[in-house]
Design an enzyme around this catalytic site. Structure first.
Site, PDB file in Angstrom:
ATOM      1  N   HIS A  97       0.864  -1.184   0.000  1.00 10.80           N
ATOM      2  CA  HIS A  97       0.000   0.000   0.000  1.00 10.80           C
ATOM      3  C   HIS A  97       0.901   1.234   0.000  1.00 10.80           C
ATOM      4  CE1 HIS A  97      -3.283   2.712   0.780  1.00 10.80           C
ATOM      5  NE2 HIS A  97      -2.693   3.152   1.880  1.00 10.80           N
ATOM      6  N   GLY A  99       2.835   5.162   4.298  1.00  8.88           N
ATOM      7  CA  GLY A  99       2.259   5.833   5.464  1.00  8.88           C
ATOM      8  C   GLY A  99       0.817   5.426   5.653  1.00  8.88           C
ATOM      9  N   GLY A 101      -1.695  11.766   3.334  1.00  8.95           N
ATOM     10  CA  GLY A 101      -1.439  12.718   2.251  1.00  8.95           C
ATOM     11  C   GLY A 101      -0.522  12.212   1.163  1.00  8.95           C
ATOM     12  N   LYS A 102      -0.412  10.897   1.003  1.00  8.87           N
ATOM     13  CA  LYS A 102       0.482  10.341  -0.017  1.00  8.87           C
ATOM     14  C   LYS A 102       0.043  10.734  -1.426  1.00  8.87           C
ATOM     15  CE  LYS A 102      -0.195   6.106   1.287  1.00  8.87           C
ATOM     16  NZ  LYS A 102      -1.108   6.381   2.425  1.00  8.87           N
ATOM     17  N   ASP A 136      -1.858   3.920  -4.712  1.00  9.72           N
ATOM     18  CA  ASP A 136      -2.614   3.080  -3.774  1.00  9.72           C
ATOM     19  C   ASP A 136      -2.052   1.667  -3.654  1.00  9.72           C
ATOM     20  OD1 ASP A 136      -4.536   2.651  -1.849  1.00  9.72           O
ATOM     21  OD2 ASP A 136      -5.986   1.889  -3.295  1.00  9.72           O
ATOM     22  N   GLU A 183      -6.944   8.633  -6.298  1.00  6.27           N
ATOM     23  CA  GLU A 183      -8.085   9.000  -5.465  1.00  6.27           C
ATOM     24  C   GLU A 183      -7.692  10.174  -4.579  1.00  6.27           C
ATOM     25  OE1 GLU A 183     -10.769   7.361  -1.721  1.00  6.27           O
ATOM     26  OE2 GLU A 183      -9.241   6.073  -2.627  1.00  6.27           O
ATOM     27  N   ARG A 210      18.153  14.624  12.350  1.00  3.03           N
ATOM     28  CA  ARG A 210      18.361  15.993  11.864  1.00  3.03           C
ATOM     29  C   ARG A 210      19.658  16.158  11.089  1.00  3.03           C
ATOM     30  NH1 ARG A 210      16.923  20.213  16.583  1.00  3.03           N
ATOM     31  NH2 ARG A 210      17.122  21.577  14.765  1.00  3.03           N
TER      32      ARG A 210
END
Length: 329
Positions: free
Chosen positions: A147, A162, A167-168, A186, A212, A253
């Site tokens: 996925h 994710g 928000g992919k 998807d 989508e 970081r």
């Protein structure tokens, strides 16, 4: 292995174009088209035609080039058919003649009697072998579905993963808008090729280039942005995990500790990007893609920065700067 039995007929019917085309057609033994191919390899039966069958690779596709065909002609002239009878008694998957060569009538009769398909190709033996190995590497490669969203950014295949709703697809759509390409949305099907690379593509060719978008619905990326905005498949070279920002989690970081994800036995570099309002994810992903290209060229920005810091400390300039600072306030 292939998900379902791969037959000789499947091999002939494959829609291969250009430098991948096998140009195969059946010239005899059509009953054998339903035989399955279980081993992704070929065998050139030179020793077998001379009568040596001790280590005969009968489960492979049998390839006859000019040398083997010339020897068949000699056997036919001498009326020696026992080795040919023995060859087909092993229930081989199929026989392929390259250079558009045609076997003699006796060979065809024995093949027909044993229900083995005889195929023909105009290609040279070496070229046909190379193309067939490429076909087998795709057909018999280990596969799984994931996925996520697969995009190509600056030539780098990036798999966005994710939780649902992170928000992919929206991020991928912005990347397409910026000139990059969508591979699959998807559901992504991946397969390991040659044991060291992972290729990804849409699990369904009919819907792989549709997206989508919540609140908007299903969109056709090809129709909206043109054929230049998509590609059929791409090697997965980087995995980016999008996750909701966690203020209690310590995120990398500097980037000196590179993590990876195992995909079908291949280690793929992986980075985590926290998502929160105000972060421009497409720009971050573009920077990640360019940074990955730099690493492939032998330059690691994080390690180079770390080395420069160590050199600065060892030079004594850091101590001078520390002890020379004004601590009066």
């Amino acid at each position: 292995m292939a998900d379902k039995p791969f037959t000789v007929l499947d091999l002939i019917d494959m829609d291969l174009k250009g430098h991948n085309s096998l140009e195969l057609h059946c010239i005899a033994g059509r009953k054998g088209l339903t035989r399955t191919i279980t081993v992704p390899n070929i065998n050139r039966p030179g020793l077998e035609l001379s009568g040596f069958y001790d280590s005969f690779a009968a489960d492979r596709v049998q390839l006859f080039g000019r040398g083997e065909t010339a020897y068949l002609s000699k056997l036919h002239q001498e009326n020696r058919t026992e080795t040919i009878e023995r060859l087909f008694s092993y229930n081989v998957p199929c026989v392929v003649f390259t250079h558009n060569l045609v076997p003699d009538e006796t060979f065809i009769e024995i093949a027909e009697k044993n229900g083995c398909a005889i195929l023909q190709s105009p290609l040279e033996s070496s070229e046909f072998s190379a193309r067939l190995f490429r076909v087998f590497s795709n057909i018999f490669a280990p596969k799984k579905t994931l996925h996520g969203v697969l995009v190509e950014v600056y030539g780098v295949g990036i798999l966005l993963t994710g939780h649902s709703g992170v928000g992919k697809s929206e991020c991928a759509l912005e990347l397409v808008e910026r000139g990059h390409r969508l591979v699959a949305d998807d559901i992504v099907e991946i397969r390991c090729v040659n044991g060291n690379s992972v290729l990804g593509q849409g699990a369904n060719n009919f819907i792989s280039h549709h997206m989508e978008i919540r609140g908007l619905g299903i969109i056709n990326v090809t129709q909206l942005y043109g054929v230049g905005s998509i590609r059929e498949q791409k090697e997965v070279q980087l995995i980016i995990k999008l996750e909701e920002w966690d203020q209690n989690k310590i995120y990398d970081r500097i980037g000196t500790d590179q993590s990876s994800t195992d995909l079908l036995g291949v280690k793929v570099p992986t980075i985590e990007i926290p998502v929160r309002p105000g972060r421009n994810l497409p720009i971050i992903i573009e920077a990640a893609a360019m940074n990955e290209r730099l690493k492939a060229m032998g330059y690691n920005s994080a390690k180079d920065f770390n080395q420069n810091i160590l050199k600065w400390i060892e030079s004594g300039e850091a101590q001078a700067a520390y002890y020379g600072s004004d601590d009066s306030y």
